[in-house]
Write a protein that holds these residues in place. Sequence first.
Motif, short mmCIF file in Angstrom:
data_model
loop_
_atom_site.label_atom_id
_atom_site.label_comp_id
_atom_site.label_asym_id
_atom_site.label_seq_id
_atom_site.Cartn_x
_atom_site.Cartn_y
_atom_site.Cartn_z
N GLN A 19 67.89 126.02 -31.22
CA GLN A 19 67.01 125.95 -32.38
C GLN A 19 66.67 124.52 -32.76
O GLN A 19 65.56 124.23 -33.19
CB GLN A 19 67.64 126.69 -33.57
N ARG A 20 67.62 123.60 -32.62
CA ARG A 20 67.36 122.20 -32.97
C ARG A 20 66.25 121.62 -32.09
O ARG A 20 65.37 120.92 -32.57
CB ARG A 20 68.64 121.38 -32.81
N PHE A 21 66.31 121.94 -30.79
CA PHE A 21 65.27 121.49 -29.87
C PHE A 21 63.91 122.03 -30.30
O PHE A 21 62.93 121.30 -30.40
CB PHE A 21 65.60 121.94 -28.44
N LYS A 22 63.84 123.31 -30.58
CA LYS A 22 62.59 123.94 -30.97
C LYS A 22 62.06 123.37 -32.28
O LYS A 22 60.86 123.11 -32.42
CB LYS A 22 62.77 125.46 -31.09
N SER A 23 62.95 123.13 -33.22
CA SER A 23 62.55 122.54 -34.50
C SER A 23 62.02 121.12 -34.31
O SER A 23 61.06 120.71 -34.96
CB SER A 23 63.72 122.51 -35.48
N SER A 24 62.65 120.37 -33.41
CA SER A 24 62.21 119.00 -33.14
C SER A 24 60.83 118.98 -32.51
O SER A 24 59.98 118.15 -32.86
CB SER A 24 63.22 118.29 -32.24
N VAL A 25 60.59 119.89 -31.58
CA VAL A 25 59.26 119.99 -30.96
C VAL A 25 58.22 120.36 -32.00
O VAL A 25 57.14 119.79 -32.05
CB VAL A 25 59.28 121.00 -29.78
N GLU A 26 58.57 121.30 -32.86
CA GLU A 26 57.66 121.71 -33.92
C GLU A 26 57.32 120.54 -34.84
O GLU A 26 56.16 120.34 -35.22
CB GLU A 26 58.28 122.86 -34.72
N MET A 27 58.33 119.74 -35.21
CA MET A 27 58.10 118.58 -36.06
C MET A 27 57.18 117.57 -35.37
O MET A 27 56.27 117.02 -35.99
CB MET A 27 59.43 117.92 -36.43
N THR A 28 57.43 117.34 -34.10
CA THR A 28 56.58 116.42 -33.33
C THR A 28 55.13 116.88 -33.35
O THR A 28 54.21 116.09 -33.58
CB THR A 28 57.09 116.30 -31.88
N LEU A 29 54.93 118.17 -33.12
CA LEU A 29 53.56 118.70 -33.10
C LEU A 29 52.90 118.65 -34.47
O LEU A 29 51.68 118.51 -34.56
CB LEU A 29 53.55 120.13 -32.55
N LYS A 30 53.68 118.72 -35.54
CA LYS A 30 53.10 118.58 -36.88
C LYS A 30 52.51 117.19 -37.06
O LYS A 30 51.51 117.02 -37.74
CB LYS A 30 54.18 118.82 -37.94
N VAL A 31 53.13 116.20 -36.43
CA VAL A 31 52.68 114.82 -36.59
C VAL A 31 51.55 114.47 -35.62
O VAL A 31 50.56 113.87 -36.01
CB VAL A 31 53.86 113.83 -36.41
N ILE A 32 51.69 114.86 -34.35
CA ILE A 32 50.71 114.42 -33.35
C ILE A 32 49.91 115.56 -32.74
O ILE A 32 49.13 115.34 -31.81
CB ILE A 32 51.37 113.61 -32.21
N GLY A 33 50.09 116.78 -33.25
CA GLY A 33 49.39 117.92 -32.68
C GLY A 33 47.90 117.91 -33.01
O GLY A 33 47.43 117.17 -33.85
N GLY A 34 47.20 118.74 -32.32
CA GLY A 34 45.76 118.84 -32.52
C GLY A 34 45.01 118.20 -31.37
O GLY A 34 45.60 117.56 -30.49
N LYS A 35 43.74 118.35 -31.40
CA LYS A 35 42.90 117.90 -30.28
C LYS A 35 42.72 116.38 -30.24
O LYS A 35 42.56 115.82 -29.16
CB LYS A 35 41.53 118.58 -30.40
N LEU A 65 42.76 110.27 -38.98
CA LEU A 65 43.26 108.94 -39.30
C LEU A 65 44.11 108.95 -40.57
O LEU A 65 45.16 108.31 -40.63
CB LEU A 65 42.09 107.95 -39.44
N ARG A 66 43.66 109.68 -41.57
CA ARG A 66 44.42 109.77 -42.83
C ARG A 66 45.79 110.40 -42.59
O ARG A 66 46.80 109.95 -43.14
CB ARG A 66 43.65 110.58 -43.87
N GLU A 67 45.83 111.46 -41.79
CA GLU A 67 47.10 112.13 -41.52
C GLU A 67 48.04 111.22 -40.75
O GLU A 67 49.24 111.16 -41.05
CB GLU A 67 46.86 113.44 -40.76
N LEU A 68 47.52 110.50 -39.76
CA LEU A 68 48.36 109.56 -39.01
C LEU A 68 48.86 108.43 -39.90
O LEU A 68 50.00 107.98 -39.77
CB LEU A 68 47.58 109.00 -37.81
N GLU A 69 48.01 107.99 -40.82
CA GLU A 69 48.44 106.96 -41.78
C GLU A 69 49.52 107.50 -42.71
O GLU A 69 50.53 106.83 -42.95
CB GLU A 69 47.23 106.46 -42.58
N ASP A 70 49.33 108.70 -43.21
CA ASP A 70 50.31 109.33 -44.10
C ASP A 70 51.67 109.47 -43.42
O ASP A 70 52.71 109.38 -44.07
CB ASP A 70 49.84 110.69 -44.58
N ASP A 71 51.67 109.70 -42.10
CA ASP A 71 52.92 109.87 -41.36
C ASP A 71 53.51 108.54 -40.88
O ASP A 71 54.53 108.52 -40.20
CB ASP A 71 52.70 110.80 -40.16
N GLY A 72 52.84 107.42 -41.23
CA GLY A 72 53.37 106.11 -40.87
C GLY A 72 53.15 105.71 -39.43
O GLY A 72 53.76 104.77 -38.94
N ILE A 73 52.24 106.39 -38.74
CA ILE A 73 51.97 106.13 -37.33
C ILE A 73 50.94 105.01 -37.16
O ILE A 73 51.03 104.21 -36.23
CB ILE A 73 51.47 107.41 -36.61
#
Length: 109
Positions: free
Chosen positions: A4-20, A55-63
């Motif tokens: 579950q930790r692995f799956k949760s980590s992947v999900e968190m990553t996709l929340k930050v960098i997911g999308g087209k 861009l706003r979302e990436l800025e909000d996430d500190g990327i």
Amino acid sequence: MGDQRFKSSVEMTLKVIGGKWKLVILCHLMDGVKRFGELKRGMPDITQKMLTQQLRELEDDGIIHRNVFVQVPPKVEYSLTEYGRTMEEVLHMLADWGQKHQERVEVLT
């Protein structure tokens, strides 16, 4: 890797960098500081609204960092933060996988 930790980590990553577009934006910013227009020209299929949102979302996430210059006309530059630079290895791994996948698809067709 199925825990579950692995799956949760992947999900968190996709929340930050997911999308087209987010990974494509990050690839452009790996080359250095870019203005909005430069990013838009580098991604002609993205709408202005979508680019602004991503861009706003990436800025909000500190990327990424958004640097606004107080001048007329207004000037805004985007760059990766130090934290955003930690994505470089991930982007290279994704690019390598994509290249291998493309070669596989070409062999199968």
